[in-house]
Design a protein around this motif. Structure first.
Motif, PDB file in Angstrom:
ATOM      1  N   GLU A  85       0.893  -1.239   0.062  1.00  0.00           N
ATOM      2  CA  GLU A  85      -0.082  -0.076   0.033  1.00  0.00           C
ATOM      3  C   GLU A  85       0.925   1.337  -0.105  1.00  0.00           C
ATOM      4  O   GLU A  85       1.948   1.343   0.851  1.00  0.00           O
ATOM      5  CB  GLU A  85      -0.913   0.049   1.337  1.00  0.00           C
ATOM      6  CG  GLU A  85      -2.168  -0.857   1.182  1.00  0.00           C
ATOM      7  CD  GLU A  85      -2.645  -0.896   2.449  1.00  0.00           C
ATOM      8  OE1 GLU A  85      -2.913   0.136   3.312  1.00  0.00           O
ATOM      9  OE2 GLU A  85      -3.703  -2.029   2.849  1.00  0.00           O
ATOM     10  N   LYS A 106      -4.842   6.414  -1.613  1.00  0.00           N
ATOM     11  CA  LYS A 106      -4.201   5.121  -1.081  1.00  0.00           C
ATOM     12  C   LYS A 106      -4.292   4.460  -2.469  1.00  0.00           C
ATOM     13  O   LYS A 106      -5.400   4.152  -3.063  1.00  0.00           O
ATOM     14  CB  LYS A 106      -5.030   4.536   0.155  1.00  0.00           C
ATOM     15  CG  LYS A 106      -4.455   3.105   0.480  1.00  0.00           C
ATOM     16  CD  LYS A 106      -5.020   2.753   1.750  1.00  0.00           C
ATOM     17  CE  LYS A 106      -6.420   1.923   1.407  1.00  0.00           C
ATOM     18  NZ  LYS A 106      -6.985   1.147   2.559  1.00  0.00           N
ATOM     19  N   LYS A 139      -5.786  -0.899  -7.194  1.00  0.00           N
ATOM     20  CA  LYS A 139      -6.929  -0.321  -6.524  1.00  0.00           C
ATOM     21  C   LYS A 139      -6.478   1.159  -5.785  1.00  0.00           C
ATOM     22  O   LYS A 139      -5.482   1.473  -5.088  1.00  0.00           O
ATOM     23  CB  LYS A 139      -7.607  -0.892  -5.501  1.00  0.00           C
ATOM     24  CG  LYS A 139      -8.914  -0.610  -5.360  1.00  0.00           C
ATOM     25  CD  LYS A 139      -9.587  -1.622  -4.005  1.00  0.00           C
ATOM     26  CE  LYS A 139     -11.231  -1.349  -3.975  1.00  0.00           C
ATOM     27  NZ  LYS A 139     -11.779  -2.252  -3.168  1.00  0.00           N
ATOM     28  N   ILE A 140      -7.244   2.313  -6.273  1.00  0.00           N
ATOM     29  CA  ILE A 140      -6.961   3.490  -5.827  1.00  0.00           C
ATOM     30  C   ILE A 140      -8.018   3.997  -5.069  1.00  0.00           C
ATOM     31  O   ILE A 140      -9.264   4.176  -5.490  1.00  0.00           O
ATOM     32  CB  ILE A 140      -6.584   4.455  -7.283  1.00  0.00           C
ATOM     33  CG1 ILE A 140      -5.411   3.665  -7.711  1.00  0.00           C
ATOM     34  CG2 ILE A 140      -6.160   5.643  -6.671  1.00  0.00           C
ATOM     35  CD1 ILE A 140      -4.770   4.351  -9.024  1.00  0.00           C
ATOM     36  N   PHE A 141      -7.781   4.784  -4.058  1.00  0.00           N
ATOM     37  CA  PHE A 141      -8.701   5.546  -3.137  1.00  0.00           C
ATOM     38  C   PHE A 141      -8.355   6.904  -3.049  1.00  0.00           C
ATOM     39  O   PHE A 141      -7.266   7.284  -2.954  1.00  0.00           O
ATOM     40  CB  PHE A 141      -8.916   4.932  -1.821  1.00  0.00           C
ATOM     41  CG  PHE A 141      -9.369   3.536  -1.817  1.00  0.00           C
ATOM     42  CD1 PHE A 141     -10.541   3.234  -1.466  1.00  0.00           C
ATOM     43  CD2 PHE A 141      -8.537   2.413  -1.833  1.00  0.00           C
ATOM     44  CE1 PHE A 141     -10.949   2.015  -1.469  1.00  0.00           C
ATOM     45  CE2 PHE A 141      -8.783   1.203  -1.694  1.00  0.00           C
ATOM     46  CZ  PHE A 141      -9.962   0.987  -1.443  1.00  0.00           C
ATOM     47  N   ASP A 145     -12.702   7.237  -1.218  1.00  0.00           N
ATOM     48  CA  ASP A 145     -13.778   6.663  -2.268  1.00  0.00           C
ATOM     49  C   ASP A 145     -12.813   6.031  -3.233  1.00  0.00           C
ATOM     50  O   ASP A 145     -11.728   6.436  -3.798  1.00  0.00           O
ATOM     51  CB  ASP A 145     -14.444   7.950  -2.964  1.00  0.00           C
ATOM     52  CG  ASP A 145     -15.244   8.622  -1.914  1.00  0.00           C
ATOM     53  OD1 ASP A 145     -15.836   8.227  -1.152  1.00  0.00           O
ATOM     54  OD2 ASP A 145     -15.233  10.100  -2.015  1.00  0.00           O
ATOM     55  N   GLU A 146     -13.470   4.774  -3.529  1.00  0.00           N
ATOM     56  CA  GLU A 146     -12.629   3.948  -4.623  1.00  0.00           C
ATOM     57  C   GLU A 146     -12.931   4.830  -5.887  1.00  0.00           C
ATOM     58  O   GLU A 146     -13.981   4.765  -6.301  1.00  0.00           O
ATOM     59  CB  GLU A 146     -13.233   2.654  -4.733  1.00  0.00           C
ATOM     60  CG  GLU A 146     -12.696   1.718  -5.652  1.00  0.00           C
ATOM     61  CD  GLU A 146     -13.352   0.382  -5.840  1.00  0.00           C
ATOM     62  OE1 GLU A 146     -13.726  -0.063  -6.912  1.00  0.00           O
ATOM     63  OE2 GLU A 146     -13.697  -0.021  -4.623  1.00  0.00           O
ATOM     64  N   GLU A 149     -10.309   0.261 -10.190  1.00  0.00           N
ATOM     65  CA  GLU A 149      -9.985  -1.003  -9.354  1.00  0.00           C
ATOM     66  C   GLU A 149      -9.772  -1.903 -10.643  1.00  0.00           C
ATOM     67  O   GLU A 149     -10.576  -2.014 -11.424  1.00  0.00           O
ATOM     68  CB  GLU A 149     -10.789  -1.736  -8.453  1.00  0.00           C
ATOM     69  CG  GLU A 149     -10.557  -2.845  -8.015  1.00  0.00           C
ATOM     70  CD  GLU A 149     -11.475  -3.816  -6.895  1.00  0.00           C
ATOM     71  OE1 GLU A 149     -11.023  -4.699  -6.488  1.00  0.00           O
ATOM     72  OE2 GLU A 149     -12.715  -3.354  -7.141  1.00  0.00           O
ATOM     73  N   ARG A 158     -13.113  -1.303 -12.486  1.00  0.00           N
ATOM     74  CA  ARG A 158     -14.104  -0.357 -12.067  1.00  0.00           C
ATOM     75  C   ARG A 158     -13.577   0.922 -12.058  1.00  0.00           C
ATOM     76  O   ARG A 158     -12.506   1.211 -11.701  1.00  0.00           O
ATOM     77  CB  ARG A 158     -14.612  -0.754 -10.317  1.00  0.00           C
ATOM     78  CG  ARG A 158     -15.402  -1.947 -10.308  1.00  0.00           C
ATOM     79  CD  ARG A 158     -16.126  -2.161  -9.060  1.00  0.00           C
ATOM     80  NE  ARG A 158     -16.722  -3.429  -8.644  1.00  0.00           N
ATOM     81  CZ  ARG A 158     -15.994  -4.401  -8.276  1.00  0.00           C
ATOM     82  NH1 ARG A 158     -15.028  -4.444  -7.806  1.00  0.00           N
ATOM     83  NH2 ARG A 158     -16.892  -5.549  -8.123  1.00  0.00           N
ATOM     84  N   ASN A 160     -14.405   4.991 -11.345  1.00  0.00           N
ATOM     85  CA  ASN A 160     -15.394   5.841 -10.618  1.00  0.00           C
ATOM     86  C   ASN A 160     -16.830   4.964 -10.331  1.00  0.00           C
ATOM     87  O   ASN A 160     -17.830   5.614 -10.566  1.00  0.00           O
ATOM     88  CB  ASN A 160     -15.665   6.899 -11.561  1.00  0.00           C
ATOM     89  CG  ASN A 160     -14.484   7.970 -11.459  1.00  0.00           C
ATOM     90  OD1 ASN A 160     -13.634   8.287 -10.271  1.00  0.00           O
ATOM     91  ND2 ASN A 160     -14.017   8.697 -12.458  1.00  0.00           N
ATOM     92  N   GLY A 161     -16.705   3.834  -9.836  1.00  0.00           N
ATOM     93  CA  GLY A 161     -18.080   3.193  -9.419  1.00  0.00           C
ATOM     94  C   GLY A 161     -18.667   2.409 -10.492  1.00  0.00           C
ATOM     95  O   GLY A 161     -19.823   1.658 -10.127  1.00  0.00           O
ATOM     96  N   ASP A 163     -18.746  -0.543 -12.964  1.00  0.00           N
ATOM     97  CA  ASP A 163     -18.169  -1.906 -13.252  1.00  0.00           C
ATOM     98  C   ASP A 163     -18.373  -2.107 -14.836  1.00  0.00           C
ATOM     99  O   ASP A 163     -19.181  -2.682 -15.400  1.00  0.00           O
ATOM    100  CB  ASP A 163     -18.976  -2.750 -12.448  1.00  0.00           C
ATOM    101  CG  ASP A 163     -18.249  -4.259 -12.547  1.00  0.00           C
ATOM    102  OD1 ASP A 163     -17.149  -4.638 -13.397  1.00  0.00           O
ATOM    103  OD2 ASP A 163     -18.469  -4.988 -11.795  1.00  0.00           O
TER     104      ASP A 163
END
Length: 175
Positions: A85, A106, A139-141, A145-146, A149, A158, A160-161, A163
């Motif tokens: 991470e 993250k 995966k980036i937050f 907020d995701e 991914e 994914r 910005n939400g 899929d």
């Protein structure tokens, strides 16, 4: 119009995945996200169009540059999947409030070692030792907020939400 103006990365820490103890001093080179494309041509198309394949990306290389040769650098040359991470703090200027704010990022990454360049041994200088990791998962937050991914082995992408591979997983019987 955005209320904040991005300024700079104010701090960064590197962790083994799931750990709360940072362990290394190094600079991180994040991968480039280059879509794989396919050329489309034929009747009804004037010339050729390179269309991206949704959710399919080329090689994702992540680099870690160390000041010197250390045990931490050798943690990333295992033949097994390595998880890490990267946590960062960005400074932004909030135009509406008139002061700087801190935003978090993250990056969770998993992959396989592609190798280690041990660098150069020169008196009174850094060795510039570097690891290269081929990522299979990213995966980036931002602010928790995701935003992205990608799991190459599980048909997950994914953005910005959204899929973008849900229909593909469903068609393959994986959903």
């Amino acid at each position: 119009m955005a209320a904040t103006i991005p300024m700079k990365l104010d701090g960064v820490a590197l962790f083994t995945e799931g750990s709360n103890t940072d362990f290394a001093v190094g600079d991180i080179t994040l991968p480039s996200l280059a879509n794989l494309t396919d050329s489309l041509s034929g009747a009804g198309i004037l010339g050729e169009v390179e269309l991206p394949a949704e959710g399919h990306y080329g090689s994702l290389e992540m680099g870690i540059a160390w000041r010197t040769i250390s045990r931490d650098a050798f943690a990333f040359i295992s033949p097994r999947v390595t998880g890490l991470e990267v946590r960062g703090a960005f400074k932004e200027f909030d135009k509406t409030k008139g002061y700087k704010v801190t935003k978090s990022i993250k990056v969770v990454a998993r992959g396989f070692s592609k190798g280690i360049d041990l660098g150069t041994l020169v008196v009174n200088a850094a060795t510039d030792t570097t690891n290269t990791i081929e990522l299979t998962y990213l995966k980036i937050f931002i602010e928790g907020d995701e935003v992205f991914e990608l799991d190459k082995f599980n048909y997950i992408c994914r953005i910005n939400g959204v899929d973008v591979q849900s229909d593909v997983r469903k068609a393959l019987g994986l959903a």
